[in-house]
Design a protein around this motif. Structure first.
Motif, PDB file in Angstrom:
ATOM      1  N   CYS A  54      -2.678  -8.174  -6.592  1.00 17.49           N
ATOM      2  CA  CYS A  54      -3.413  -6.967  -6.962  1.00 17.49           C
ATOM      3  C   CYS A  54      -2.865  -6.373  -8.259  1.00 17.49           C
ATOM      4  N   ARG A  55      -1.529  -6.290  -8.359  1.00 17.13           N
ATOM      5  CA  ARG A  55      -0.935  -5.766  -9.595  1.00 17.13           C
ATOM      6  C   ARG A  55      -1.286  -6.634 -10.794  1.00 17.13           C
ATOM      7  N   SER A  56      -1.280  -7.949 -10.591  1.00 16.80           N
ATOM      8  CA  SER A  56      -1.619  -8.863 -11.686  1.00 16.80           C
ATOM      9  C   SER A  56      -3.023  -8.610 -12.197  1.00 16.80           C
ATOM     10  N   MET A  57      -3.964  -8.434 -11.290  1.00 19.60           N
ATOM     11  CA  MET A  57      -5.349  -8.210 -11.707  1.00 19.60           C
ATOM     12  C   MET A  57      -5.518  -6.862 -12.395  1.00 19.60           C
TER      13      MET A  57
ATOM     14  N   PHE B  65      -8.142   2.189  -8.907  1.00 23.72           N
ATOM     15  CA  PHE B  65      -8.968   1.089  -8.424  1.00 23.72           C
ATOM     16  C   PHE B  65      -8.155   0.121  -7.564  1.00 23.72           C
ATOM     17  N   TRP B  66      -6.988   0.556  -7.045  1.00 22.23           N
ATOM     18  CA  TRP B  66      -6.132  -0.366  -6.305  1.00 22.23           C
ATOM     19  C   TRP B  66      -6.797  -0.864  -5.020  1.00 22.23           C
TER      20      TRP B  66
ATOM     21  N   ALA C 149      -9.155  -3.595  -5.914  1.00 22.59           N
ATOM     22  CA  ALA C 149      -8.396  -4.789  -6.292  1.00 22.59           C
ATOM     23  C   ALA C 149      -7.826  -5.479  -5.056  1.00 22.59           C
ATOM     24  N   MET C 150      -7.336  -4.702  -4.088  1.00 15.40           N
ATOM     25  CA  MET C 150      -6.819  -5.274  -2.850  1.00 15.40           C
ATOM     26  C   MET C 150      -7.922  -6.009  -2.081  1.00 15.40           C
ATOM     27  N   THR C 151      -9.105  -5.401  -1.999  1.00 12.25           N
ATOM     28  CA  THR C 151     -10.218  -6.036  -1.297  1.00 12.25           C
ATOM     29  C   THR C 151     -10.601  -7.359  -1.949  1.00 12.25           C
ATOM     30  N   THR C 152     -10.657  -7.359  -3.283  1.00 10.20           N
ATOM     31  CA  THR C 152     -10.989  -8.588  -4.017  1.00 10.20           C
ATOM     32  C   THR C 152      -9.903  -9.634  -3.826  1.00 10.20           C
ATOM     33  N   THR C 153      -8.645  -9.209  -3.862  1.00 11.00           N
ATOM     34  CA  THR C 153      -7.538 -10.145  -3.676  1.00 11.00           C
ATOM     35  C   THR C 153      -7.615 -10.820  -2.315  1.00 11.00           C
TER      36      THR C 153
ATOM     37  N   PRO D 129       2.598   4.819   1.774  1.00  6.88           N
ATOM     38  CA  PRO D 129       1.494   5.398   0.995  1.00  6.88           C
ATOM     39  C   PRO D 129       1.555   5.003  -0.479  1.00  6.88           C
ATOM     40  N   VAL D 130       0.355   4.905  -1.111  1.00  6.30           N
ATOM     41  CA  VAL D 130       0.248   4.618  -2.533  1.00  6.30           C
ATOM     42  C   VAL D 130       0.140   5.932  -3.286  1.00  6.30           C
ATOM     43  N   LYS D 131       0.983   6.107  -4.307  1.00  7.47           N
ATOM     44  CA  LYS D 131       0.991   7.367  -5.047  1.00  7.47           C
ATOM     45  C   LYS D 131      -0.355   7.663  -5.694  1.00  7.47           C
TER      46      LYS D 131
END
Length: 771
Positions: A624-627, A637-638, A641-645, A519-521
């Motif tokens: 994703c982290r870079s963006m 917005f992770w 960002a993941m979808t765009t990546t 899970p993402v915090k």
């Protein structure tokens, strides 16, 4: 597409190709021994049969000829010959319909020929267009046929400005090339220009002549041998220098006005330059303007001189003047009477005659270099000496105007891109401005900008993609592989390698790798904490789905199975996963058995056996982290960002696929990236009229959060309201960020609460295509 008939690939007769059709048809009929039936000595049918079967043979040949005629015309013209008796009647009908001289069409063709310009056409296309127009004119009016000499003049008149210096050099040859040779010469020059890259500025001393302080040149008076030497160099167009250093200077000092010395040797106190703006409008003051040498029907553009100039000896460099001209007859060498139709038009439209044409030599003050000028007009009564920039550039020279001086070079190489660029029309230079709605705030494209647009792809891979033109819309730019990107350092530090499996699937969906991320915090805008990935082993194309809980993995797999089968048209054969509980449940197992999907598990505590899915998740995560960190975008917005990546990575060439992209490997077509933008950058979304009142803002300030898969538009989000929009009417400011630091500038508590609780986004779409 026009149909082609089997008869020699001949195009069917239509409104525009009668001459071509009749020529081809005549050749065909002659080759088949049918022309005598159509338009020769056998056009009349024999009255009766004889012992040799003459009537029968005639009917057979006539039938063949009629078949050829009827099957090589469009249906609209078939009605004209449907009831004719002989091939000759059909031929005569077409001749009357088409071969009659069409004055209106002839006038249109002649007008088009006189105004034709090369524009964006290549040399080959331009020559073909001119030849085609000339041939059509000649066919309509044989008496007005256009020869090669006139055709060359027409072609030269419409050439691009960059060819004019080359043409001027060719026109100086003793033996002029033929039309075909001239076309080959220009084509070679065009190919050479395309091969030339960036160039560097040479030393200032290499200028043929330069004048500092004022935009003018001074006529150097010299007699005897020096004048003859200048005459000889004028013929050779070389650089003339006066080596007679002991000869007394006979000109006038710019500083004190006395003769016998130059301003640099003047002992008087330096004077300040006074303004000498012309205010009189009388006929006597006409020479204070700049002039064109034009045909009598044309008008002239004018400029005024405001500096104090020695009009008797100085040469005024004028970019609006079409030809060198002077009122001093004594300045010209090899002078001859002017017999052309041009006149000099002043600002008040008065016309002044040109009396003579000759050559001269000019030199700037304080400069030993002298420059011969050819074809200088003598205009009686003119009090100024005008130096035409257009005529200098036509001779192959380059003129540069600076803040304090003007320089003329014979050879000049420039490295930097210009701030503005104009073009030459006729004998003047024009600066045009164009703007597009989407590109109003677009910055100059750089390799760093495309590095961010492509989800922070490595600079080495970006360099290869640009050099080999692997993506449509990706420009060729210089890439420095040693560039340090802060976003990449935040997102890609401590990358660990994995050993890749040697097995590869033979077709799409044969083997699917899957893994759950989370899970993402930081909960996403839609309340998502988990992400599940499905990777096709054949192409390594990745699909991602977001979940609130791990228990949703089966429902997401069902959704993926349905989408993948519809898009790819294949059945999933194997599913490779780890031993996570989300994959080992009875419900998941029963579903796979029902659809005959076999499965592969990793051994306990060996995540490396699920390396493809693990590496893909790691790749997605670091990009994703870079963006996110590159634009200080908050963690909520992770998911976007993941979808765009994933969207971008699927379209990037991979070395293991011989530099094919995952998209191209799976769908057999090269992806387009010209619409890619930097994730998290500021953008402005246009609001349609029906969604706002007259006084409302016409655009919403948002951040760019991705690309829509079902619609052709950019996905943009307003961080203050949590609303998202899909639109093609977006203006991007890719150099700006919404947040100025690593911490988000929080809105008021009510807005923040509404933002975090929003699980659905509002979508608005303009159906117009992006590209």
């Amino acid at each position: 597409m026009t149909d082609l008939h089997a008869v020699g690939g001949m195009r069917k007769l239509n409104n525009d190709n009668y001459n071509t059709w009749s020529t081809c048809m005549m050749s065909y009929m002659q080759g088949q021994d049918l022309w005598e039936i159509v338009n020769g000595g056998e056009i009349e049918q024999p009255e009766a049969e004889d012992a040799n079967g003459t009537l029968r043979k005639w009917k057979i040949k006539a039938g063949k000829a009629m078949y050829a005629l009827k099957t090589t015309v469009e249906e609209d013209f078939l009605e004209h010959i449907r009831d004719v008796k002989t091939p000759n009647e059909a031929w005569e009908i077409f001749a009357k319909l088409f071969s009659k001289k069409n004055d209106t069409k002839l006038q249109l063709l002649e007008s088009e020929l006189l105004s034709i310009k090369q524009g964006n056409m290549t040399i080959k296309q331009y020559f073909h267009k001119v030849k085609l127009l000339c041939r059509e004119i000649s066919e309509l009016d044989p008496e007005a046929s256009i020869g090669d000499t006139r055709m060359k003049r027409i072609i030269v008149h419409g050439l691009k400005p960059e060819f004019r210096s080359f043409v001027a050099a060719v026109q100086g040859w003793q033996t002029q090339p033929s039309l075909v040779e001239f076309e080959n010469l220009l084509a070679s020059q065009e190919a050479l220009a395309k091969q030339m890259g960036g160039v560097s500025l040479k030393n200032e001393e290499e200028a043929l002549y330069a004048s500092k302080g004022k935009r003018n040149f001074k006529q150097r008076k010299s007699g005897g041998s020096n004048r003859n030497q200048g005459e000889e160099s004028s013929r050779e167009w070389g650089v003339y220098k006066n080596h007679d250093n002991n000869k007394r200077f006979e000109g006038k000092c710019y500083n004190c006005g006395k003769k016998g010395h130059m301003a640099k040797a003047c002992w008087s106190k330096k004077k300040s330059v006074e303004s000498n703006v012309v205010t009189s409008n009388s006929e006597e003051e006409w020479d204070a303007e700049a002039f064109f040498a034009v045909e009598e029907e044309e008008l002239a553009l004018t400029t005024t001189m405001s500096d104090k100039i020695d009009y008797e000896n100085d040469w005024i460099v004028d970019s609006g003047c079409s030809n060198h001209m002077t009122g001093d007859k004594e300045k010209l060498l090899n002078m001859s009477e002017y017999k052309g139709s041009r006149v000099v038009v002043t600002a008040n439209n008065s016309k002044l005659p040109i009396a003579h044409v000759g050559n001269t030599v000019v030199s700037p003050q304080n400069n030993d270099t002298e420059m011969p000028l050819q074809n200088v007009y003598h205009v009686p009564g003119m009090k100024k000496n005008l130096l035409s920039v257009a005529q200098l550039t036509s001779a192959g020279h380059i003129v540069i105007f600076g803040p304090q001086d003007v320089k003329v070079y014979n050879n000049l190489e420039i490295k930097d891109e210009p701030l503005m660029k104009g073009r030459r029309l006729e004998s003047i230079y024009v600066m045009s401005a164009e703007a597009a709605y989407v590109d109003k705030t677009r910055r100059n494209e750089t390799s760093d900008l495309w590095h961010m647009r492509l989800s922070h792809v490595s600079y080495s891979k970006l360099d290869v993609m640009m050099k080999k033109s692997m993506l449509k819309g990706l420009p060729k730019l210089e890439v420095r592989t040693d560039t340090i990107c802060a976003g990449c350092q935040y997102g890609k530090a401590h990358q660990l390698p994995y050993e890749e499996s040697k097995y590869r699937a033979n077709e799409p969906l044969e083997l699917i790798h899957s893994d759950v991320f989370g899970p993402v915090k930081q909960t996403s805008i839609g309340g998502m904490k988990y992400m599940v990935t499905f990777i096709d082993d054949f192409s390594r194309y990745v699909w991602i789905y977001f979940m609130k809980e791990k228990s949703e993995t089966l429902s997401k797999f069902k959704e993926f199975k349905k989408v993948a089968k519809a898009e790819v048209g294949k059945k999933i054969c194997w599913l490779h996963t780890d031993n996570g509980g989300e994959y080992t449940s009875d419900e998941f197992t029963n579903f796979l058995q029902e659809y005959q999907i076999r499965r592969q598990f990793t051994c306990a505590n060996t995540p490396q056996q699920n390396g493809i899915a693990e590496r893909k998740n790691r790749h997605l995560t670091k990009s994703c982290r870079s963006m996110l960190h590159a634009r200080n975008v908050p963690g909520r917005f992770w998911a976007e960002a993941m979808t765009t990546t994933a969207y971008v990575i699927n379209r990037l060439p991979q070395q293991r696929l011989h530099f094919l992209s995952l998209f191209e490997k799976l769908w057999k077509m090269k992806p387009r990236v010209s619409y890619f933008r930097v994730f998290g950058s500021v953008c402005y979304v246009f609001v349609p009229d029906h969604l706002r009142s007259k006084m409302d803002k016409k655009a919403v300030r948002c951040i760019f959060v991705g690309y829509d898969k079902q619609r052709k538009g950019w996905k943009c989000c307003d961080p203050t309201t949590g609303k998202c929009y899909v639109s093609r009417n977006v203006v991007f400011d890719e150099a700006s960020s919404w947040w100025s630091s690593d911490k988000e500038l929080l809105p008021d508590s009510d807005t923040l609460k509404r933002d975090l609780q929003s699980s659905q986004v509002q979508l608005k779409l303009d159906e117009t295509e992006i590209c």
